[in-house]
Design an enzyme around this catalytic site. Structure first.
Site, PDB file in Angstrom:
ATOM      1  CB  VAL A 156      -0.902   0.042   1.250  1.00 17.74           C
ATOM      2  CG1 VAL A 156      -1.713   1.322   1.281  1.00 17.74           C
ATOM      3  CG2 VAL A 156      -1.832  -1.160   1.259  1.00 17.74           C
ATOM      4  N   PRO A 157       1.026   1.879  -1.141  1.00 17.48           N
ATOM      5  CG  PRO A 157       0.602   2.861  -3.212  1.00 17.48           C
ATOM      6  CD  PRO A 157       0.125   1.798  -2.283  1.00 17.48           C
ATOM      7  CB  CYS A 158       1.912   4.604   3.134  1.00 16.85           C
ATOM      8  SG  CYS A 158       3.246   3.496   3.596  1.00 16.85           S
ATOM      9  CG  HIS A 159       6.462   4.622  -0.782  1.00 20.29           C
ATOM     10  ND1 HIS A 159       5.802   3.412  -0.744  1.00 20.29           N
ATOM     11  CD2 HIS A 159       6.844   4.810  -2.059  1.00 20.29           C
ATOM     12  CE1 HIS A 159       5.818   2.882  -1.969  1.00 20.29           C
ATOM     13  NE2 HIS A 159       6.431   3.710  -2.779  1.00 20.29           N
ATOM     14  NE  ARG A 160       4.457   4.845  -6.030  1.00 17.84           N
ATOM     15  CZ  ARG A 160       3.980   3.642  -6.338  1.00 17.84           C
ATOM     16  NH1 ARG A 160       2.711   3.388  -6.194  1.00 17.84           N
ATOM     17  NH2 ARG A 160       4.775   2.723  -6.812  1.00 17.84           N
TER      18      ARG A 160
END
Length: 191
Positions: A156-160
């Site tokens: 889940v691309p929370c870093h984006r």
DNA sequence: TAACATTCCGCGC
DNA sequence: GCGCGGAATGTTA
């Protein structure tokens, strides 16, 4: 009538299986419940910022018989997880994801996480945009809190999700991971 | 009630 | 234009 005593996020999925997934960035640990992947831990960065050496992927715990998760299904999920993980780590979006067990989160959090899955690589969203996407434009801070509660980082691309104004924003475990992952995005908007 | 991985606005430089 | 301080705002433990 009396107020309900149980909070919405009271039910934690029980972990039935656990496995190590080796990548170029170190060993990730994936945990599975009967419903799917329920947690993902990523390796701690050393002080120099280099990921620890791989121990060679091996399963720590296999699902017990009759637990609701068959060994064959677990292996399938693990293969999907590994593939998706490596895709995201190389700066692409995951072509396919294993079933995700997000039942530990509240409805709001699941909404945020699901919206994050739609984020394309190279086009980082802001917390504000994400909040607006789920229909509550002013809940920017709540969105940030939901990101922090994300059990499946990277996948889940929370870093984006970054702060507006070109600021990086925060990160639960290590801000270095966020910067490292963002640096691989094709667009590389982050200067 | 307090805390939060924010955002916006007004100032001053 | 950039940085700082303060207020607003929704969700969670």
């Amino acid at each position: 009538m009396a107020l309900a005593a149980t909070s919405p996020a009271e039910r934690k999925p029980s972990v039935l299986a656990e496995a190590i997934i080796p990548t170029a960035d170190g060993d990730f640990v994936a945990q599975y419940s009967a419903k799917g992947l329920c947690a993902l831990r990523f390796p701690a960065l050393s002080a120099s910022g280099s990921p620890p050496a791989s121990t060679g992927g091996r399963t720590i715990t296999t699902p017990p018989p009759g637990s609701g998760l068959s060994l064959a299904e677990f292996k399938g999920w693990l293969a999907q997880t590994e593939k998706a993980l490596k895709e995201v780590l190389s700066g692409e979006s995951a072509s396919s994801l294993p079933p995700l067990d997000l039942s530990e989160g509240t409805e709001f959090q699941q909404r945020v996480w699901r919206a994050m899955l739609r984020i394309a690589p190279g086009e980082p969203w802001s917390y504000g945009k994400l909040a607006r996407e789920i229909g509550i434009p002013k809940a920017v801070r709540a969105v940030g809190a939901a990101c922090g509660a994300n059990p499946l980082p990277v996948l889940v691309p929370c870093h984006r999700v970054v702060a507006s104004g070109g600021k990086l924003g925060g990160f639960s475990s290590d801000p270095r991971w966020k910067k490292r992952l963002l640096g691989r995005e094709p667009a590389g908007m982050m200067k």
